[in-house]
Design a protein around this motif. Sequence first.
Motif, mmCIF file in Angstrom:
data_model
loop_
_atom_site.group_PDB
_atom_site.id
_atom_site.type_symbol
_atom_site.label_atom_id
_atom_site.label_comp_id
_atom_site.label_asym_id
_atom_site.label_seq_id
_atom_site.Cartn_x
_atom_site.Cartn_y
_atom_site.Cartn_z
ATOM 1 N N GLY A 150 0.725 -1.541 -0.086
ATOM 2 C CA GLY A 150 -0.400 -0.283 0.121
ATOM 3 C C GLY A 150 0.925 1.283 0.668
ATOM 4 O O GLY A 150 0.151 2.504 -0.070
ATOM 5 N N ALA A 151 1.855 0.745 0.506
ATOM 6 C CA ALA A 151 3.157 2.079 0.323
ATOM 7 C C ALA A 151 3.674 2.252 -1.372
ATOM 8 O O ALA A 151 3.724 2.067 -1.922
ATOM 9 C CB ALA A 151 4.474 1.966 1.315
ATOM 10 N N THR A 152 3.777 3.982 -0.771
ATOM 11 C CA THR A 152 4.655 4.336 -2.461
ATOM 12 C C THR A 152 6.158 4.177 -2.376
ATOM 13 O O THR A 152 6.585 4.220 -1.187
ATOM 14 C CB THR A 152 4.574 6.069 -2.159
ATOM 15 O OG1 THR A 152 3.464 6.716 -2.278
ATOM 16 C CG2 THR A 152 5.306 6.719 -3.934
ATOM 17 N N PHE A 154 9.717 4.313 -3.474
ATOM 18 C CA PHE A 154 10.915 6.055 -4.075
ATOM 19 C C PHE A 154 11.901 5.812 -3.575
ATOM 20 O O PHE A 154 13.279 6.555 -3.611
ATOM 21 C CB PHE A 154 10.027 6.888 -3.451
ATOM 22 C CG PHE A 154 9.648 7.535 -2.019
ATOM 23 C CD1 PHE A 154 9.023 7.526 -1.151
ATOM 24 C CD2 PHE A 154 11.049 7.757 -1.361
ATOM 25 C CE1 PHE A 154 8.663 7.288 0.448
ATOM 26 C CE2 PHE A 154 10.884 7.784 0.130
ATOM 27 C CZ PHE A 154 9.585 7.525 0.848
ATOM 28 N N LEU A 242 8.080 10.981 -11.376
ATOM 29 C CA LEU A 242 7.213 10.748 -10.518
ATOM 30 C C LEU A 242 8.650 10.528 -9.887
ATOM 31 O O LEU A 242 8.596 10.928 -8.055
ATOM 32 C CB LEU A 242 6.558 10.566 -9.852
ATOM 33 C CG LEU A 242 4.705 11.231 -11.466
ATOM 34 C CD1 LEU A 242 3.658 10.427 -9.913
ATOM 35 C CD2 LEU A 242 4.897 12.375 -10.589
ATOM 36 N N SER A 244 8.943 7.879 -8.428
ATOM 37 C CA SER A 244 8.138 7.025 -7.745
ATOM 38 C C SER A 244 7.208 6.652 -8.048
ATOM 39 O O SER A 244 6.313 6.613 -9.233
ATOM 40 C CB SER A 244 7.760 7.785 -6.290
ATOM 41 O OG SER A 244 6.439 8.665 -6.907
ATOM 42 N N HIS A 246 3.588 4.765 -7.123
ATOM 43 C CA HIS A 246 2.094 5.360 -6.090
ATOM 44 C C HIS A 246 1.347 3.676 -6.151
ATOM 45 O O HIS A 246 1.216 3.502 -7.791
ATOM 46 C CB HIS A 246 1.306 5.887 -5.992
ATOM 47 C CG HIS A 246 0.666 6.199 -5.426
ATOM 48 N ND1 HIS A 246 -0.548 5.545 -5.316
ATOM 49 C CD2 HIS A 246 0.079 6.951 -3.584
ATOM 50 C CE1 HIS A 246 -1.668 6.457 -3.548
ATOM 51 N NE2 HIS A 246 -0.082 6.266 -2.827
ATOM 52 N N PRO A 247 0.616 2.598 -5.746
ATOM 53 C CA PRO A 247 -0.170 1.566 -6.394
ATOM 54 C C PRO A 247 -1.362 2.226 -6.960
ATOM 55 O O PRO A 247 -1.712 0.896 -7.591
ATOM 56 C CB PRO A 247 -0.449 0.609 -4.925
ATOM 57 C CG PRO A 247 0.261 1.821 -3.729
ATOM 58 C CD PRO A 247 1.258 2.629 -4.162
ATOM 59 N N VAL B 72 -2.796 11.400 -8.260
ATOM 60 C CA VAL B 72 -0.855 11.763 -7.777
ATOM 61 C C VAL B 72 -0.053 12.691 -9.469
ATOM 62 O O VAL B 72 -0.163 13.157 -9.517
ATOM 63 C CB VAL B 72 0.139 11.539 -7.091
ATOM 64 C CG1 VAL B 72 1.006 11.894 -6.795
ATOM 65 C CG2 VAL B 72 -0.740 10.552 -5.723
ATOM 66 N N ASP B 96 1.672 13.062 -0.277
ATOM 67 C CA ASP B 96 3.632 12.625 0.158
ATOM 68 C C ASP B 96 4.437 13.454 -0.877
ATOM 69 O O ASP B 96 4.250 12.754 -2.233
ATOM 70 C CB ASP B 96 3.673 10.828 0.004
ATOM 71 C CG ASP B 96 4.698 10.661 -0.183
ATOM 72 O OD1 ASP B 96 6.161 11.134 0.091
ATOM 73 O OD2 ASP B 96 5.521 8.964 -0.531
ATOM 74 N N ASN B 98 7.150 12.915 -2.078
ATOM 75 C CA ASN B 98 8.806 11.830 -2.654
ATOM 76 C C ASN B 98 7.632 11.951 -4.004
ATOM 77 O O ASN B 98 8.641 11.592 -5.324
ATOM 78 C CB ASN B 98 8.809 10.897 -1.819
ATOM 79 C CG ASN B 98 9.643 10.651 -0.593
ATOM 80 O OD1 ASN B 98 10.459 11.651 -1.084
ATOM 81 N ND2 ASN B 98 8.743 11.196 0.411
ATOM 82 N N GLN B 99 6.203 12.431 -4.321
ATOM 83 C CA GLN B 99 5.624 11.383 -5.716
ATOM 84 C C GLN B 99 5.744 12.762 -6.252
ATOM 85 O O GLN B 99 5.705 12.691 -7.344
ATOM 86 C CB GLN B 99 4.802 10.924 -5.483
ATOM 87 C CG GLN B 99 4.700 9.561 -5.217
ATOM 88 C CD GLN B 99 3.253 9.856 -4.200
ATOM 89 O OE1 GLN B 99 2.326 9.371 -4.813
ATOM 90 N NE2 GLN B 99 2.711 10.431 -2.981
ATOM 91 N N LYS B 101 8.987 15.207 -6.673
ATOM 92 C CA LYS B 101 10.684 15.745 -6.620
ATOM 93 C C LYS B 101 10.801 16.884 -7.529
ATOM 94 O O LYS B 101 11.404 17.734 -6.789
ATOM 95 C CB LYS B 101 11.458 14.313 -6.559
ATOM 96 C CG LYS B 101 11.562 13.724 -4.976
ATOM 97 C CD LYS B 101 12.633 12.611 -4.938
ATOM 98 C CE LYS B 101 12.477 12.528 -3.828
ATOM 99 N NZ LYS B 101 13.399 11.144 -3.493
ATOM 100 N N ALA B 161 0.073 3.630 2.406
ATOM 101 C CA ALA B 161 0.096 4.975 0.943
ATOM 102 C C ALA B 161 0.210 6.245 1.404
ATOM 103 O O ALA B 161 1.763 7.190 1.271
ATOM 104 C CB ALA B 161 -0.745 4.971 0.148
#
Lengths: 324, 308
Positions: A150-152, A154, A242, A244, A246-247, B72, B96, B98-99, B101, B161
Amino acid sequence: METTKITKSSSSIEWGKIFRSYGTVIAGVIITIIFSVLNPDSFATLDNAINISRQISFLVIIGIGATIVMSVSEFDLSIGAIASLGGVIAAKIAASGGPIWIAFLAPVLVALVVGFINGWIVTQFRVLSFITTLAMSTILGGFTFWLTGGATIFENIPDSFRLVGQKSLLGIPLLSIVMLLITILFWYVMTQTAFGRRLYAIGGNESASRIAGLRVKWNKNAAFALGAALAALTGVLMASRLGSAHPTAGNGLFLQAYAAAYLGMTSFKEGVPNIWGTFVGAAIIGILANGLTIMQVPTFMQDVITGLIVIAAVIMQKFGRGSR
Amino acid sequence: MKKAVSVLLSIIFIISLAACSGGNSSKDGEKNVSIMTPFLSSVTTNEMVEALKKQAADHGWKANVIDTKGDVGQLASRMEDVIASKTDAIIIVSTDPNQLKAQIQSAKEKNIPVMGCDAGYIEGMTMNATSDNTEMSKMITTHLFDTIGKKGNLVALTYRAHPGVLKRTLFLDQMLSENADVKKVTEMQVEVPGPIESARKQMESLLLANKEPGSITAVWTGWDEPAIGAAQAIEASGRKDIVVIGIDGNSQAVEMIKKGSPLIATVKQNFPGMAEIVAQQLDLVFQGKAVEGTELYAPASLITKDQG
């Protein structure tokens, strides 16, 4: 007297034809002119044109995928989830130190398989593509969450992975160049090759195509596979841009991709899904979002306007068809 | 032909009208502040945005709110647009960084300060104001563990997230590792947008799968909205043996706590306080002064039926 009448009448028909055939393009040009006049310092600049070309690149690429699937009269609702998964797979490989070319290629190959499975279920079991791809979207969404927790993602993403998404060549973003190359490639595939013509033939009349000896199932499977591959590539490019993944990063793209494709159907007189039309459709959506943001129009109003324009374009398409 | 022309004219009219309603023109010297988030529909994010708008009005700045409904990628594009429009400052809310940057770097190159309001802080930003998420999680998780006697079966509803929620969840992980008698039945990721409905459905299913009394003792949620959904599901099922906690202190959650629902506690974040900190720091930036810190905290407080 008679001669004058005929001349006037043909002139009127010509304008009507032009309008019906290129109404969407004309609308796009007028929208651009309005924004340029109202915001010459911010909108009508080379920097902003480059900015828009980079921003629409994702929508154009995923929209081309949607267009290919629509050309066989099917829909793929899983393209957003495939884009999210594609970005996550790419970011995972890049963050784990894998070769960048594998990070770019692996998600596309995975998506080819996923798309083919979508097509196989639709054609083999005669299930509605809406249902099949909606279910696939749910499966992929769950799989993507499982992959990421569930986390991004990066951390540890190398600069080389960001290169395509963030760098330029002679002032032109690499993303824009990739978008143009893909548009030209798939315009060629869809209009200048037997494969593309077969897809349109199947979309136009599946039964007749089957009787004519076309391998309908195989071609439809290929259309789904190509659509999914382009969706995954979109996700990879988005992750690269990005820095990164994201889900759910690609989920928002799927509705816009179909909006672009529908807008595109009203461009260049075809009245059928077509590659350059989708490009124009995506450009209009991108220009609207960019221009209205610069104008500080509230976001809810932007949604209302975009929706109204899609409806208006579909109505115009109906007039166009009616005229034939 | 006439119908088609009228459709085209309608499009042009709509855009012109919208463009004119945009109110792009700022008074001379008035600062334009772009407030950007993908989560405006969230109660807490909305509260922060409203507080920021008020702060902007108080300082004589023109606020422009941009929401991208959970997307995002779109947020990155819209951030590029406001940079192109030469906005004076950008405030990202509940996002966030970080997305973003590349966009943050681009803003920095154009001398546009990027502030965070309950976001995170990364290189290139000017500052971020938030609550100390670890401290809040410590406050509420300790309260929960004490309430159940440090023994029982716990369900976690979270959304890793989000950077703030992730920090809270990581502290829960730590507490669970230190309290072996509290077993995690499952952890589920709540869908955003729509966290109340999502959590309610998840909880309904979990209750059906765990019918025995004591099979679920407590529900830990990463913020108040899933706590509300979970508490509604528990109430509807008639189960009296399960307690729920949330974090944020939104008004609906506080009301449920005071009424004696399964939702027993939350930690009230000081969202107007965060907005105030961001506005104070931005004011310093506009005056050409340095900010007081890159990560500043607004203090939070525990709310139970009898406290807060």
